[in-house]
Enzyme design. Structure first.
Site, PDB file in Angstrom:
ATOM      1  N   HIS A  18       6.781  -1.906  -8.952  1.00 52.43           N
ATOM      2  CA  HIS A  18       5.662  -1.437  -9.308  1.00 52.43           C
ATOM      3  C   HIS A  18       5.456  -0.021  -9.366  1.00 52.43           C
ATOM      4  CE1 HIS A  18       5.319  -1.327  -4.966  1.00 52.43           C
ATOM      5  NE2 HIS A  18       4.084  -0.854  -5.029  1.00 52.43           N
ATOM      6  N   ASP A  61       1.747   2.264  -8.276  1.00 51.87           N
ATOM      7  CA  ASP A  61       0.494   2.036  -7.349  1.00 51.87           C
ATOM      8  C   ASP A  61      -0.548   1.585  -8.161  1.00 51.87           C
ATOM      9  OD1 ASP A  61       1.812   2.163  -5.123  1.00 51.87           O
ATOM     10  OD2 ASP A  61       1.685   4.210  -4.817  1.00 51.87           O
ATOM     11  N   HIS A 109       8.371   1.744  -8.249  1.00 51.44           N
ATOM     12  CA  HIS A 109       9.111   1.979  -7.036  1.00 51.44           C
ATOM     13  C   HIS A 109       9.295   0.760  -6.549  1.00 51.44           C
ATOM     14  CE1 HIS A 109       5.124   2.633  -5.920  1.00 51.44           C
ATOM     15  NE2 HIS A 109       5.246   2.201  -4.712  1.00 51.44           N
ATOM     16  N   ARG A 138      -0.256   7.098   3.114  1.00 55.38           N
ATOM     17  CA  ARG A 138      -0.333   7.577   1.764  1.00 55.38           C
ATOM     18  C   ARG A 138      -1.741   8.133   1.227  1.00 55.38           C
ATOM     19  NH1 ARG A 138       0.131   2.652  -2.655  1.00 55.38           N
ATOM     20  NH2 ARG A 138      -1.938   1.731  -2.085  1.00 55.38           N
TER      21      ARG A 138
END
Length: 314
Positions: free
Chosen positions: A119, A121, A270, A287
């Site tokens: 996917h 983000d 990723h 993150r």
């Protein structure tokens, strides 16, 4: 190895990823260093830094040197309350208990096929984040690697007739597509219905900075390609997602405490690790994401929002 603005950029694979040395991300970064890092991200799609000493404040300050951080509407209790721009990835595992599943079942239902975990983000949004900066606080002694794939290389690797075909297609990206429901009532499915986000994006996106064409597809958000039959959809999606995640377009990163990965969320997909559940060792990552634009296809047409709202910069 290349050196620019006093930093070392060492490619990590043939198409994707580079390790950068000679920079302290917690310190002041002059414009030349910022420009060199930005150029490396655009060239290699994801870059890695080792032995960094970032706290939450420094992490946010670093992100602001490259764009506008995104403030999420909701985060779990693992995320730092005083830093709304920082999300702790351990929050993802809170969802399992919240909806009546243990960790193993939760991961299995999210990744019930080999390609479903891949996917970008927030790919179902009309404005997916432009980039993500992820730092490792605590990692297992082994396992827990993350893998990225280069969507520009994936597009370039298509044959010319398939490139032209793909450029005319648009796909529906929807939150929760990669989740396999439990039998009977599933509280998480109800949650998805109540908080649904969906957009139609071009299957081939033009990068707003480099002009590269990107095979903008992934296994976790893409539900269907518009204008084709159900049978054609299944086969086309399998073909395009397999192309996007071919091993030669990928790089795999071994995390250590203090490691930082900075990736172009427009040009990569990723795969988070699935090999740490049995290790009984925490994996705590933080993150910050940077606000992105609305994707445009080769024909210049922008994506269209179906439901849900865009992410908000701070």
């Amino acid at each position: 190895m290349t050196a620019d603005a006093g930093i070392d950029v060492r490619p990590a694979s043939g198409h994707t990823g580079a390790e950068i040395g000679g920079v302290d991300l917690a310190g002041p970064l002059d414009d030349a260093v910022v420009a060199a890092i930005r150029a490396a991200v655009l060239r290699w799609k994801v870059v890695f830094f080792r032995d960094q000493r970032l706290d939450h404040a420094a992490h946010v300050a670093l992100a602001r040197r490259f764009g506008e951080p995104v403030a999420l509407r909701s985060r779990g209790t693992a995320s730092p309350a005083d830093f709304p721009l920082v999300e702790t990835t351990a929050d993802r595992l809170e969802l399992a208990g919240r909806y009546g599943m243990d960790r193993d079942e939760w991961l299995e239902r999210r990744r019930h096929t080999l390609l479903r975990g891949w996917h970008c983000d927030h790919g179902a949004r009309i404005d997916p984040p432009a980039a993500t900066i992820l730092r490792a606080e605590t990692v297992p002694p082994y396992g827990g690697d993350t893998t990225w794939s280069n969507l520009a290389a994936a597009y370039a690797g298509l044959s010319e007739p398939v490139k032209r075909f793909a450029e005319g297609l648009r796909a529906e990206h929807r939150l929760g597509v990669g989740y396999q429901p439990r039998p009977g009532h599933d509280a998480y499915v109800q949650h998805l219905q109540d908080h649904q986000v969906a957009s139609v994006h071009p299957l081939v996106r033009v990068h707003p900075e480099t002009g590269e064409r990107l095979l903008f597809v992934n296994g976790y958000y893409v539900e269907r390609i518009l204008g084709v039959s159900r049978a054609e959809n299944l086969r086309l999606l399998e073909m395009f997602v397999e192309q996007a995640t071919r091993p030669e377009y990928t790089v795999r990163f071994r995390w250590e405490p203090g490691s930082v990965a900075f990736w172009d969320n427009r040009a990569t997909v990723h795969l988070a690790p699935g090999d740490t559940g049995h290790l009984d060792h925490p994996r705590v990552m933080h993150r910050v994401m940077l606000a992105g634009d609305i994707p445009k296809g080769v024909d210049g047409r922008p994506s269209e929002a179906l439901t849900g709202s865009p992410l908000h910069p701070s």
